[in-house]
Write an enzyme that holds these catalytic residues in place. Structure first.
Site, short mmCIF file in Angstrom:
data_model
loop_
_atom_site.label_atom_id
_atom_site.label_comp_id
_atom_site.label_asym_id
_atom_site.label_seq_id
_atom_site.Cartn_x
_atom_site.Cartn_y
_atom_site.Cartn_z
N ARG A 55 0.82 -1.22 0.00
CA ARG A 55 0.00 0.00 0.00
C ARG A 55 0.86 1.27 0.00
O ARG A 55 0.52 2.25 -0.67
CB ARG A 55 -0.95 -0.03 1.19
CG ARG A 55 -1.95 -1.17 1.07
CD ARG A 55 -3.04 -1.12 2.11
NE ARG A 55 -3.98 -2.22 1.93
CZ ARG A 55 -5.11 -2.34 2.58
NH1 ARG A 55 -5.47 -1.42 3.48
NH2 ARG A 55 -5.91 -3.37 2.37
N ASP A 167 -16.18 9.31 7.46
CA ASP A 167 -15.08 8.37 7.30
C ASP A 167 -13.76 9.12 7.54
O ASP A 167 -13.71 10.35 7.40
CB ASP A 167 -15.09 7.74 5.90
CG ASP A 167 -14.36 6.40 5.87
OD1 ASP A 167 -15.03 5.36 5.99
OD2 ASP A 167 -13.12 6.40 5.78
#
Length: 298
Positions: A55, A167
């Site tokens: 990532r 979020d």
């Protein structure tokens, strides 16, 4: 200092840096994982090192950095904390969601929770029903809630409601606000609701659909970090969906977060958790009513 971005490859949009075989040292992994834990409460044990490497590699390519060591030096600099930390959190957070995921929650909402809230507090009739999708990812859950609430039958009127969706990832929030999804993603949406609330592209070959503007306007998206001491949620919420969030936290972080969450829940309000999650053994002001369904004690 901010790394110098190299010339971007026009085909991939990434900086052409060879990162083949690159590894994060255990020491640097420990520093990265501690930072991730402090910022957003996500546990990153050593067996997830390969996942973190994959990532963060996206950020190395974008920034033109040849090593994780240089990325470490940047992220822990003052400039990196200001300019890069949000990007790092965006790539390491997991954002898995679907329309009508765990559908029994929506059945419970319409068959039990909403009639009870209307009868006891007038929520949805005398005043707007307040619903919070906590950890909303790319928007499938709050838009599902909006469809369900739009379809809820009220004699002589429509249900009044407000949906807050939050979020920690700014990238998924941007996607959620757009409300654009591949056709494969909308398979769980019943056909009558697709026809009513989803718009096809004018170009037949385009496989995307978009939530119609009237439904998008029903959802307020906002950035929120669950590790903050206080949440900018002004009104007590009647229903909170917080599903498949605490599985990424350790037990102390789960308890602190859920205590804050319950402070935002109105007495008699409902809390929906993921079916793989449990509040067993936690000192919280809620009573379990059904699998993964809790109600705040008055």
């Amino acid at each position: 200092m901010k790394p110098t971005t190299r010339e971007v490859d026009n085909k991939t949009g990434h900086v052409p840096v060879d990162l083949t075989g690159l590894r994060i040292s255990e020491r640097d992994f420990s520093r990265f994982s501690q930072l991730i834990y402090e910022v957003c409460g996500i546990r990153m044990p050593l067996h997830k090192r390969s996942m973190l490497e994959a990532r963060l590699r996206k950020r190395l390519r974008t920034l033109g950095l040849p090593s994780y060591e240089e990325y470490r030096d940047y992220i822990f600099s003052h400039e990196g904390m200001v300019e890069e930390l949000t990007n790092m959190i965006d790539v390491v957070t997991t954002n898995k969601t679907d329309f009508f995921r765990e559908p029994r929650h929506f059945d419970f909402l319409t068959e039990t929770a909403l009639p009870e809230l209307i009868a006891t507090s007038g929520a949805g009739v005398d005043r707007p029903l307040r619903v919070w999708s906590a950890g909303c990812s790319s928007g499938e859950e709050p838009y599902t809630l909006a469809m369900v609430l739009e379809e809820f039958p009220i004699v002589g009127s429509k249900l009044r409601y407000q949906i807050l969706a939050t979020d920690v990832s700014t990238q998924v929030l941007e996607k959620a606000v757009l409300g654009v999804y591949h056709r494969d993603k909308i398979e769980p949406v019943p056909l009558p609701l697709r026809r009513k609330y989803l718009l096809k592209s004018r170009q037949k070959e385009d496989p995307r659909v978009r939530i119609n503007p009237e439904l998008r306007a029903k959802v307020q998206f906002r950035h929120l970090n669950f590790m903050d001491e206080h949440y900018a949620v002004n009104d007590p919420q009647d229903v909170i969906f917080c599903r498949n969030v605490i599985i990424y936290f350790d037990r102390p972080t789960q308890e602190k977060f859920l205590s804050r969450l319950c402070r935002c829940l109105a007495p008699g309000g409902y809390l929906m958790m993921g079916h793989s999650e449990t509040l067993s053994g936690m000192t919280l002001p809620v009573t379990q009513l059904a699998p993964a369904v809790y109600r705040k004690r008055s």
